[in-house]
Design a protein around this motif. Structure first.
Motif, PDB file in Angstrom:
ATOM      1  N   ARG A 163       0.837  -1.219   0.000  1.00  0.00           N
ATOM      2  CA  ARG A 163       0.000   0.000   0.000  1.00  0.00           C
ATOM      3  C   ARG A 163       0.862   1.256   0.000  1.00  0.00           C
ATOM      4  O   ARG A 163       0.564   2.230  -0.688  1.00  0.00           O
ATOM      5  N   MET A 164       1.942   1.224   0.781  1.00  0.00           N
ATOM      6  CA  MET A 164       2.852   2.370   0.813  1.00  0.00           C
ATOM      7  C   MET A 164       3.434   2.612  -0.579  1.00  0.00           C
ATOM      8  O   MET A 164       3.451   3.746  -1.068  1.00  0.00           O
ATOM      9  N   LEU A 165       3.904   1.543  -1.233  1.00  0.00           N
ATOM     10  CA  LEU A 165       4.470   1.685  -2.576  1.00  0.00           C
ATOM     11  C   LEU A 165       3.433   2.210  -3.566  1.00  0.00           C
ATOM     12  O   LEU A 165       3.743   3.067  -4.395  1.00  0.00           O
ATOM     13  N   GLU A 166       2.216   1.713  -3.467  1.00  0.00           N
ATOM     14  CA  GLU A 166       1.152   2.170  -4.363  1.00  0.00           C
ATOM     15  C   GLU A 166       0.925   3.672  -4.209  1.00  0.00           C
ATOM     16  O   GLU A 166       0.798   4.406  -5.193  1.00  0.00           O
ATOM     17  N   LYS A 167       0.900   4.152  -2.965  1.00  0.00           N
ATOM     18  CA  LYS A 167       0.711   5.588  -2.724  1.00  0.00           C
ATOM     19  C   LYS A 167       1.889   6.397  -3.272  1.00  0.00           C
ATOM     20  O   LYS A 167       1.700   7.422  -3.920  1.00  0.00           O
ATOM     21  N   LEU A 168       3.106   5.945  -2.991  1.00  0.00           N
ATOM     22  CA  LEU A 168       4.282   6.670  -3.477  1.00  0.00           C
ATOM     23  C   LEU A 168       4.326   6.699  -5.003  1.00  0.00           C
ATOM     24  O   LEU A 168       4.615   7.729  -5.602  1.00  0.00           O
ATOM     25  N   ARG A 169       4.034   5.556  -5.625  1.00  0.00           N
ATOM     26  CA  ARG A 169       4.100   5.471  -7.088  1.00  0.00           C
ATOM     27  C   ARG A 169       3.005   6.273  -7.783  1.00  0.00           C
ATOM     28  O   ARG A 169       3.107   6.534  -8.990  1.00  0.00           O
ATOM     29  N   SER A 170       1.977   6.688  -7.044  1.00  0.00           N
ATOM     30  CA  SER A 170       0.903   7.479  -7.660  1.00  0.00           C
ATOM     31  C   SER A 170       1.168   8.985  -7.571  1.00  0.00           C
ATOM     32  O   SER A 170       0.377   9.771  -8.070  1.00  0.00           O
ATOM     33  N   THR A 171       2.293   9.380  -6.974  1.00  0.00           N
ATOM     34  CA  THR A 171       2.588  10.801  -6.820  1.00  0.00           C
ATOM     35  C   THR A 171       3.262  11.369  -8.075  1.00  0.00           C
ATOM     36  O   THR A 171       3.806  10.628  -8.892  1.00  0.00           O
ATOM     37  N   ARG A 172       3.262  12.673  -8.168  1.00  0.00           N
ATOM     38  CA  ARG A 172       3.932  13.343  -9.294  1.00  0.00           C
ATOM     39  C   ARG A 172       5.435  13.071  -9.280  1.00  0.00           C
ATOM     40  O   ARG A 172       6.070  12.995 -10.341  1.00  0.00           O
ATOM     41  N   GLU A 173       6.008  12.915  -8.094  1.00  0.00           N
ATOM     42  CA  GLU A 173       7.440  12.616  -7.996  1.00  0.00           C
ATOM     43  C   GLU A 173       7.802  11.398  -8.846  1.00  0.00           C
ATOM     44  O   GLU A 173       8.837  11.376  -9.501  1.00  0.00           O
ATOM     45  N   TRP A 174       6.927  10.383  -8.857  1.00  0.00           N
ATOM     46  CA  TRP A 174       7.242   9.144  -9.582  1.00  0.00           C
ATOM     47  C   TRP A 174       7.195   9.329 -11.096  1.00  0.00           C
ATOM     48  O   TRP A 174       7.711   8.490 -11.832  1.00  0.00           O
ATOM     49  N   SER A 175       6.642  10.434 -11.570  1.00  0.00           N
ATOM     50  CA  SER A 175       6.680  10.677 -13.014  1.00  0.00           C
ATOM     51  C   SER A 175       8.108  10.959 -13.481  1.00  0.00           C
ATOM     52  O   SER A 175       8.390  10.914 -14.676  1.00  0.00           O
ATOM     53  N   PHE A 176       9.020  11.208 -12.540  1.00  0.00           N
ATOM     54  CA  PHE A 176      10.425  11.439 -12.858  1.00  0.00           C
ATOM     55  C   PHE A 176      11.263  10.162 -12.757  1.00  0.00           C
ATOM     56  O   PHE A 176      12.462  10.197 -12.989  1.00  0.00           O
ATOM     57  N   VAL A 177      10.638   9.036 -12.406  1.00  0.00           N
ATOM     58  CA  VAL A 177      11.353   7.753 -12.326  1.00  0.00           C
ATOM     59  C   VAL A 177      11.329   7.125 -13.718  1.00  0.00           C
ATOM     60  O   VAL A 177      10.270   6.921 -14.292  1.00  0.00           O
ATOM     61  N   ASP A 178      12.521   6.836 -14.257  1.00  0.00           N
ATOM     62  CA  ASP A 178      12.544   6.196 -15.578  1.00  0.00           C
ATOM     63  C   ASP A 178      13.014   4.737 -15.521  1.00  0.00           C
ATOM     64  O   ASP A 178      12.965   4.035 -16.522  1.00  0.00           O
ATOM     65  N   ARG A 179      13.449   4.284 -14.340  1.00  0.00           N
ATOM     66  CA  ARG A 179      13.766   2.868 -14.158  1.00  0.00           C
ATOM     67  C   ARG A 179      13.546   2.508 -12.693  1.00  0.00           C
ATOM     68  O   ARG A 179      14.052   3.192 -11.800  1.00  0.00           O
ATOM     69  N   GLU A 180      12.765   1.466 -12.466  1.00  0.00           N
ATOM     70  CA  GLU A 180      12.516   0.976 -11.109  1.00  0.00           C
ATOM     71  C   GLU A 180      12.324  -0.531 -11.175  1.00  0.00           C
ATOM     72  O   GLU A 180      11.590  -1.032 -12.015  1.00  0.00           O
ATOM     73  N   VAL A 181      13.000  -1.223 -10.271  1.00  0.00           N
ATOM     74  CA  VAL A 181      12.873  -2.675 -10.164  1.00  0.00           C
ATOM     75  C   VAL A 181      12.469  -2.995  -8.731  1.00  0.00           C
ATOM     76  O   VAL A 181      13.022  -2.441  -7.782  1.00  0.00           O
ATOM     77  N   ASP A 182      11.505  -3.884  -8.578  1.00  0.00           N
ATOM     78  CA  ASP A 182      11.007  -4.301  -7.268  1.00  0.00           C
ATOM     79  C   ASP A 182      11.499  -5.730  -7.027  1.00  0.00           C
ATOM     80  O   ASP A 182      11.069  -6.661  -7.693  1.00  0.00           O
ATOM     81  N   ILE A 183      12.423  -5.878  -6.076  1.00  0.00           N
ATOM     82  CA  ILE A 183      13.018  -7.186  -5.762  1.00  0.00           C
ATOM     83  C   ILE A 183      12.524  -7.605  -4.386  1.00  0.00           C
ATOM     84  O   ILE A 183      12.798  -6.936  -3.389  1.00  0.00           O
ATOM     85  N   ARG A 184      11.763  -8.697  -4.319  1.00  0.00           N
ATOM     86  CA  ARG A 184      11.228  -9.177  -3.048  1.00  0.00           C
ATOM     87  C   ARG A 184      12.094 -10.320  -2.520  1.00  0.00           C
ATOM     88  O   ARG A 184      12.584 -11.160  -3.289  1.00  0.00           O
ATOM     89  N   LEU A 185      12.212 -10.329  -1.194  1.00  0.00           N
ATOM     90  CA  LEU A 185      13.158 -11.219  -0.537  1.00  0.00           C
ATOM     91  C   LEU A 185      12.556 -11.877   0.695  1.00  0.00           C
ATOM     92  O   LEU A 185      11.647 -11.327   1.324  1.00  0.00           O
ATOM     93  N   LYS A 186      13.096 -13.035   1.028  1.00  0.00           N
ATOM     94  CA  LYS A 186      12.714 -13.741   2.248  1.00  0.00           C
ATOM     95  C   LYS A 186      13.997 -14.218   2.908  1.00  0.00           C
ATOM     96  O   LYS A 186      14.872 -14.795   2.242  1.00  0.00           O
ATOM     97  N   LYS A 187      14.126 -13.980   4.210  1.00  0.00           N
ATOM     98  CA  LYS A 187      15.317 -14.346   4.959  1.00  0.00           C
ATOM     99  C   LYS A 187      15.490 -15.861   4.938  1.00  0.00           C
ATOM    100  O   LYS A 187      14.543 -16.605   5.146  1.00  0.00           O
ATOM    101  N   VAL A 188      16.709 -16.298   4.653  1.00  0.00           N
ATOM    102  CA  VAL A 188      17.025 -17.723   4.642  1.00  0.00           C
ATOM    103  C   VAL A 188      17.333 -18.115   6.081  1.00  0.00           C
ATOM    104  O   VAL A 188      18.194 -17.498   6.726  1.00  0.00           O
ATOM    105  N   THR A 189      16.629 -19.118   6.560  1.00  0.00           N
ATOM    106  CA  THR A 189      16.888 -19.582   7.924  1.00  0.00           C
ATOM    107  C   THR A 189      17.996 -20.635   7.888  1.00  0.00           C
ATOM    108  O   THR A 189      17.954 -21.552   7.067  1.00  0.00           O
ATOM    109  N   PRO A 190      18.987 -20.497   8.757  1.00  0.00           N
ATOM    110  CA  PRO A 190      20.089 -21.471   8.789  1.00  0.00           C
ATOM    111  C   PRO A 190      19.562 -22.858   9.112  1.00  0.00           C
ATOM    112  O   PRO A 190      18.648 -23.016   9.918  1.00  0.00           O
ATOM    113  N   THR A 191      20.138 -23.874   8.462  1.00  0.00           N
ATOM    114  CA  THR A 191      19.697 -25.257   8.712  1.00  0.00           C
ATOM    115  C   THR A 191      20.732 -26.028   9.495  1.00  0.00           C
ATOM    116  O   THR A 191      21.842 -25.655   9.643  1.00  0.00           O
TER     117      THR A 191
END
Length: 191
Positions: A163-191
């Motif tokens: 939701r935070m990203l959606e709000k930020l990306r809908s602002t005029r500021e984001w019209s100046f972004v010409d490259r954005e990559v969203d990389i999602r991660l999950k912590k690896v638990t030691p085995t």
């Protein structure tokens, strides 16, 4: 060695499993299974290994576009990275257009906060979401992005993060972004 320098290596090894890589605008990054974060390397090549698919660098720096009262509120409300419950994360590399960089600092500040309310939007999601901003334009080498922001949060807070990203990306500021990559991660638990 510069303790403010962070290197993010996408490849086969690292403490974070890559769950998705998605281009929001512009070109994406190659797929990677894991993310390894290095802090304070004197030589960028120390972070590279034969399995590295992509390599991004940035430095933590002084706060920009923020007033003293905003900074004090951010410091008081933001949780630190690395909390035990924050097992999900996102790395968001962003490059802004030449038009953004052609503006003066006060013009960028006005668009950043006074018009787009970037800081205010982020405050609404503290302390659930923690973040660290890395500047890439301050490095001596040409980097593919201007900013790298690393966020961490508990798995149940991922919808808040979206939701935070959606709000930020809908602002005029984001019209100046010409490259954005969203990389999602999950912590690896030691085995």
């Amino acid at each position: 060695m510069n303790s403010r320098l962070f290197s993010f290596c996408g490849g086969l090894t690292g403490d974070w499993m890559v769950t998705s890589i998605r281009a929001i605008c512009g070109e994406t990054l190659p797929d990677a299974e894991r993310l390894h974060i290095h802090q304070g390397l004197g030589n960028a090549h120390e972070a590279l290994s034969s399995d590295t698919k992509w390599f991004l660098r940035g430095v933590t720096s002084n706060d920009r576009y923020v007033t003293r009262p905003e900074k004090e509120l951010l410091v008081a409300r933001q949780a630190p990275l690395g909390r035990a419950t924050a097992t999900h994360a996102a790395l968001i590399p962003i490059r802004k257009s030449a038009a953004w960089w052609a503006m003066t600092q006060d013009e960028r500040r006005a668009l950043f906060e006074e018009e787009s309310h970037h800081i205010k939007i982020g405050m609404d999601y503290l302390p659930a979401i923690a973040r660290r901003l890395h500047h890439c334009r301050d490095l001596e080498s040409k980097e593919p992005f201007d900013f790298l922001t690393f966020f961490d949060f508990a798995p149940g807070d991922e919808p808040l993060f979206d939701r935070m990203l959606e709000k930020l990306r809908s602002t005029r500021e984001w019209s100046f972004v010409d490259r954005e990559v969203d990389i999602r991660l999950k912590k690896v638990t030691p085995t």
